[in-house]
Design a protein around this motif. Structure first.
Motif, short mmCIF file in Angstrom:
data_model
loop_
_atom_site.label_atom_id
_atom_site.label_comp_id
_atom_site.label_asym_id
_atom_site.label_seq_id
_atom_site.Cartn_x
_atom_site.Cartn_y
_atom_site.Cartn_z
N UNK A 1 0.14 11.85 7.26
CA UNK A 1 -1.26 11.92 6.83
C UNK A 1 -2.18 11.38 7.92
N UNK A 2 -1.80 10.22 8.46
CA UNK A 2 -2.66 9.60 9.47
C UNK A 2 -2.78 10.47 10.70
N UNK B 1 -5.80 14.92 -2.90
CA UNK B 1 -5.80 14.71 -1.46
C UNK B 1 -7.06 14.02 -0.98
N UNK C 1 -8.87 6.73 0.20
CA UNK C 1 -8.19 5.44 0.01
C UNK C 1 -7.57 4.97 1.31
N UNK C 2 -6.90 5.89 1.99
CA UNK C 2 -6.29 5.53 3.27
C UNK C 2 -7.37 5.11 4.26
N UNK C 3 -8.44 5.86 4.26
CA UNK C 3 -9.53 5.56 5.18
C UNK C 3 -10.07 4.15 4.96
N UNK C 4 -10.30 3.84 3.71
CA UNK C 4 -10.79 2.51 3.37
C UNK C 4 -9.80 1.45 3.82
N UNK C 5 -8.55 1.72 3.57
CA UNK C 5 -7.50 0.76 3.94
C UNK C 5 -7.46 0.54 5.45
N UNK C 6 -7.46 1.61 6.17
CA UNK C 6 -7.45 1.52 7.63
C UNK C 6 -8.69 0.78 8.11
N UNK D 1 -6.69 10.38 -1.90
CA UNK D 1 -5.75 9.74 -0.99
C UNK D 1 -6.43 9.50 0.35
N UNK D 2 -7.09 10.54 0.81
CA UNK D 2 -7.77 10.45 2.10
C UNK D 2 -8.75 9.28 2.11
N UNK E 1 0.83 -1.21 0.00
CA UNK E 1 0.00 0.00 0.00
C UNK E 1 0.86 1.26 0.00
N UNK F 1 -4.72 13.83 9.51
CA UNK F 1 -6.02 13.81 8.83
C UNK F 1 -6.99 12.73 9.28
N UNK F 2 -6.48 11.70 9.92
CA UNK F 2 -7.44 10.73 10.43
C UNK F 2 -7.38 10.86 11.96
N UNK G 1 2.82 8.83 4.93
CA UNK G 1 1.58 8.20 5.37
C UNK G 1 1.36 8.42 6.86
N UNK H 1 0.90 4.10 -2.95
CA UNK H 1 0.31 5.42 -2.72
C UNK H 1 1.29 6.48 -2.27
N UNK H 2 2.40 6.04 -1.69
CA UNK H 2 3.33 7.03 -1.15
C UNK H 2 4.75 6.75 -1.58
#
Lengths: 131, 131
Positions: free
Chosen positions: A101-102, B76, B82-87, B79-80, A86, A105-106, A98, A90-91
């Motif tokens: 980002x986490x 962005x 996609x990362x969210x789905x992955x997490x 990406x956001x 992944x 943004x999350x 990443x 993506x990165x």
DNA sequence: CTTTAAGACTTACGACTGTATGCCATAAAA
DNA sequence: TTTTATGGCATACAGTCGTAAGTCTTAAAG
């Protein structure tokens, strides 16, 4: 060493994680462990477990009339490979972006941040020991 | 708000990222921007760009005889999501375990760690201001 | 002008995915 | 002991993915 099992699809990963969690499980047990609202057929779960075994992620052993599935590859290993892939896609293979980002943004809570800081301290200790 | 474009596949993501990088690009420009050793046909790239547009990620505009593709959704944002789905799929939606995994299992250098620490400090300042 | 090269648009095609049905054996229920 | 439920094994089937070939058009090269 780039072990080459075929990659897991989304649904396969979902099922594999349940088996990992239960440590060993029959089709029915996996079915019962699915989250509320995830309505798939017994046969579908069966298919996924069979495919997971075919791909080399699980192995099965008979118990009475049922097959009991267990992990064949360590879950951590799979997670590791999956995350690596992944990050690669993506990165550009760089973990830091990443992580950034986490973190920003999350939703990370203050207590998470403290925990992270602690981890960073420990880690740095180890690293400088090695360097 | 769960925007529903169909998800990007791996190869589609690869191509999309190139377009984002170039900001706008024709089929040929994307082809030329592919990394060494990634040998796919002009026609294949063309297919991906068309699909990306069909899925709502890119839009195209004619320029002479060529189509010029540009992002339709902010990178962005993608990406956001996609990362969210992955997490969601690998870590039950919790960012912290992934961050931990990244920090300790995928190579983070000391300087990265310092940078992270700085970021954490800044972030905590903001958060406590809000809380 | 005729030939060629570069593009767009359309169609293909096998592999993999998600989701299941069909058939057969057997243990449990009636 | 006949019926039913539960399980395995094989097969299916439409949708997506990765990869591209075919056809038509037009600008450039000869």
């Amino acid at each position: 060493m780039t072990t080459q099992r075929p990659a897991l699809s989304k649904a396969e990963m979902e099922i594999a994680r349940i088996v990992w969690d239960l440590q060993k499980a029959t089709v029915r047990e996996v079915l019962d462990a699915l989250p509320e609202g995830r309505d798939i057929d017994y046969k579908t779960v069966q298919t996924f477990l069979r495919r997971l075994e075919a791909k080399g992620y699980l192995s099965s052993k008979r118990n009475g009339r049922s097959l009991v599935y267990t992990a064949k590859v360590r879950p951590n290993q799979v997670i590791h490979e999956t995350v690596k892939d992944f990050v690669g896609r993506l990165f550009d293979g760089e973990a830091l972006p990443l992580v950034e980002h986490l973190i920003r943004e999350q939703g990370l809570e203050s207590q998470d941040i403290d925990q992270l800081r602690t981890m960073l301290n420990d880690l740095e200790g180890q690293q400088s020991a090695v360097k």
